[in-house]
Scaffold this motif. Structure first.
Motif, PDB file in Angstrom:
ATOM      1  N   SER A   1       0.842  -1.198   0.000  1.00 12.83           N
ATOM      2  CA  SER A   1       0.000   0.000   0.000  1.00 12.83           C
ATOM      3  C   SER A   1       0.877   1.248   0.000  1.00 12.83           C
ATOM      4  O   SER A   1       0.468   2.310  -0.415  1.00 12.83           O
ATOM      5  CB  SER A   1      -0.918  -0.004   1.212  1.00 12.83           C
ATOM      6  OG  SER A   1      -0.151   0.118   2.385  1.00 12.83           O
ATOM      7  N   VAL A   2       2.105   1.095   0.445  1.00 12.40           N
ATOM      8  CA  VAL A   2       3.001   2.230   0.497  1.00 12.40           C
ATOM      9  C   VAL A   2       3.557   2.540  -0.888  1.00 12.40           C
ATOM     10  O   VAL A   2       4.117   3.593  -1.143  1.00 12.40           O
ATOM     11  CB  VAL A   2       4.130   1.940   1.504  1.00 12.40           C
ATOM     12  CG1 VAL A   2       5.429   2.551   1.064  1.00 12.40           C
ATOM     13  CG2 VAL A   2       3.737   2.437   2.871  1.00 12.40           C
ATOM     14  N   GLY A   3       3.380   1.635  -1.820  1.00 13.38           N
ATOM     15  CA  GLY A   3       3.793   1.956  -3.178  1.00 13.38           C
ATOM     16  C   GLY A   3       4.726   0.947  -3.805  1.00 13.38           C
ATOM     17  O   GLY A   3       5.176   1.124  -4.913  1.00 13.38           O
ATOM     18  N   ALA A   4       5.012  -0.132  -3.084  1.00 18.03           N
ATOM     19  CA  ALA A   4       5.782  -1.192  -3.720  1.00 18.03           C
ATOM     20  C   ALA A   4       4.853  -1.967  -4.646  1.00 18.03           C
ATOM     21  O   ALA A   4       3.650  -2.027  -4.415  1.00 18.03           O
ATOM     22  CB  ALA A   4       6.380  -2.125  -2.683  1.00 18.03           C
ATOM     23  N   ASP A   5       5.389  -2.523  -5.690  1.00 16.06           N
ATOM     24  CA  ASP A   5       4.553  -3.247  -6.649  1.00 16.06           C
ATOM     25  C   ASP A   5       4.495  -4.731  -6.355  1.00 16.06           C
ATOM     26  O   ASP A   5       3.593  -5.430  -6.784  1.00 16.06           O
ATOM     27  CB  ASP A   5       5.104  -3.034  -8.060  1.00 16.06           C
ATOM     28  CG  ASP A   5       5.053  -1.575  -8.438  1.00 16.06           C
ATOM     29  OD1 ASP A   5       3.985  -1.128  -8.830  1.00 16.06           O
ATOM     30  OD2 ASP A   5       6.080  -0.900  -8.285  1.00 16.06           O
ATOM     31  N   ASP A   6       5.509  -5.220  -5.658  1.00 19.57           N
ATOM     32  CA  ASP A   6       5.526  -6.642  -5.328  1.00 19.57           C
ATOM     33  C   ASP A   6       6.376  -6.825  -4.089  1.00 19.57           C
ATOM     34  O   ASP A   6       7.088  -5.914  -3.671  1.00 19.57           O
ATOM     35  CB  ASP A   6       6.087  -7.453  -6.500  1.00 19.57           C
ATOM     36  CG  ASP A   6       5.567  -8.880  -6.474  1.00 19.57           C
ATOM     37  OD1 ASP A   6       4.982  -9.291  -5.466  1.00 19.57           O
ATOM     38  OD2 ASP A   6       5.755  -9.579  -7.486  1.00 19.57           O
TER      39      ASP A   6
ATOM     40  N   GLN B   1       7.238  -7.730 -13.552  1.00 26.54           N
ATOM     41  CA  GLN B   1       7.071  -6.296 -13.326  1.00 26.54           C
ATOM     42  C   GLN B   1       7.526  -5.483 -14.536  1.00 26.54           C
ATOM     43  O   GLN B   1       6.881  -4.508 -14.904  1.00 26.54           O
ATOM     44  CB  GLN B   1       7.852  -5.861 -12.083  1.00 26.54           C
ATOM     45  CG  GLN B   1       7.239  -6.333 -10.778  1.00 26.54           C
ATOM     46  CD  GLN B   1       5.841  -5.810 -10.567  1.00 26.54           C
ATOM     47  OE1 GLN B   1       5.471  -4.750 -11.052  1.00 26.54           O
ATOM     48  NE2 GLN B   1       5.026  -6.579  -9.861  1.00 26.54           N
TER      49      GLN B   1
END
Lengths: 229, 229
Positions: free
Chosen positions: B94-99, B117
């Motif tokens: 939720s903080v902005g990492a994609d995986d 990715q």
DNA sequence: GACTATCTTAAGACTTTCTTCATAATTACA
DNA sequence: TGTAATTATGAAGAAAGTCTTAAGATAGTC
């Protein structure tokens, strides 16, 4: 190009803020609401071009909100739903939404859908209700979640449907096995060859007159599968 | 096929170096940072396409770094963490990492996620409609992974396609046999003359009306091959 | 808790493509 | 023109990719 305003309605603040960061990076203005009621209020007070709406929210859920909004306006709505919820049920209920994304989702995918919806909104001025895709004698009815071959209804399982949907919506484009796995299962592909192959075979059994010489689902050796335009 | 650059940020040198070996093996360029601050600096100074970020790092942890990065860029971020708890997973995403990958992980699984990715990043980032390249009567359709000669579809194998793609995308430029081998096979050329020649011949058989007097794939004696602009 | 659908995994058959090797043809240049 | 370097070709075994079958795992339903 004029700036677009996107309204994000979700009861989870982390998700709201996360989406906001991505949207701002793409150059959109962002408004945020914590529930459906707040969303409706913001929608009336501001010039909003697109709405991202969580289904599960206090005060007013996303589906009810969609109905209310549709009585007045025709802006694109993208729905968010948790993967845990019965996706079929959600899909059935979410009529009125233009697109929907299941959590957890990849932010870049959401951005792509936002872009795509806005493009359509601008181009056609309004949302067009066309929800059928036809390729040769193959018809995909997105509302009924049904596929027909030369008029005959074919019963596909959820995964089979999603694969067919992916290939039909992008007819002519080749998808690698990994790509198919990622877009249908929504997770990184790892040893996906066999499982995708099995599902492809099932699909062929159901929609092809002669599965050995497929008319629709074709293999591109060493690259992937496609349905010809 | 342009090379991608991956930045690996982890305070454990063994992990950094281990990941580097696998990434290089897959054909990526690799940059390494020992902490979040160093990562940010490298990110600014270089053209990085993907970031692998450990959460626990001195100077600046991965989550803070992600916040900083997201203020400016949308590149894919894969987080590494020793903790397997679910709450961390959700927080990271939720903080902005994609995986998100938890240690210990299988290197090949990390590679699968990197590939996944990058695919998304490319597909959603640069997509703009039909991608076709035309040279004389030869047309390369990148979506269908298909080549047509004067309108007729020609069935090429993956390697044949890649060679033709390379020559067409750089029409007019001469490529040495070693260069072709390196760019198509993605490994150092060693005794590549014959194998490239064999593939060139196959391509000519398929796309040339008269393979003895090729109209498209021309040899430049002693130097290499080209397709004229 | 049993029943039914669907999904996943595994192993082997099958098909296509890649690589190698031997040899032939072509080109450049002394 | 002769020679060396380079490129072209044909055929065959190796490798890679796809297809198929079947059985076990899983999830949803009554």
């Amino acid at each position: 190009m004029a700036k677009f305003t996107v309204l994000v309605a979700d009861d989870d603040q982390d998700i709201r803020d996360g989406i906001e960061i991505y949207l701002k990076n793409e150059g959109y203005d962002v408004l945020k609401a914590a529930d459906g009621k707040e969303a409706l209020e913001l929608l009336e007070a501001n010039d909003v071009h697109l709405l991202i709406l969580d289904i599960m929210m206090p005060n007013m859920d996303g589906i009810t909100a969609t109905f209310k909004i549709r009585e007045v306006r025709n802006i694109p709505i993208i729905m968010l739903s948790a993967k845990a919820e019965d996706s079929d049920k959600i899909h059935g209920l979410s009529v009125g939404a233009d697109d929907y994304v299941t959590k957890p989702f990849h932010p870049m995918e959401l951005m792509a859908r936002v872009k795509s919806q806005l493009r359509r909104y601008i181009q056609f001025g309004t949302y067009d209700g066309q929800k059928k895709i036809e390729v040769d004698g193959l018809v995909l009815d997105e509302e009924a979640k049904e596929i027909t071959v030369e008029g005959d209804v074919v019963k596909l399982t959820p995964i089979e449907y999603k694969i067919t949907e992916l290939l039909m919506k992008n007819a002519g484009r080749v998808f690698s096995i990994n790509e198919i796995y990622e877009r249908v299962w929504n997770e990184a592909a790892y040893n996906a060859e066999n499982i995708v192959a099995v599902h492809i075979r099932k699909i062929r059994e159901k929609i092809e007159a002669d599965p050995k010489n497929p008319r629709y689902v074709k293999v591109v050796w060493g690259i992937g599968y496609k349905i010809e335009k």
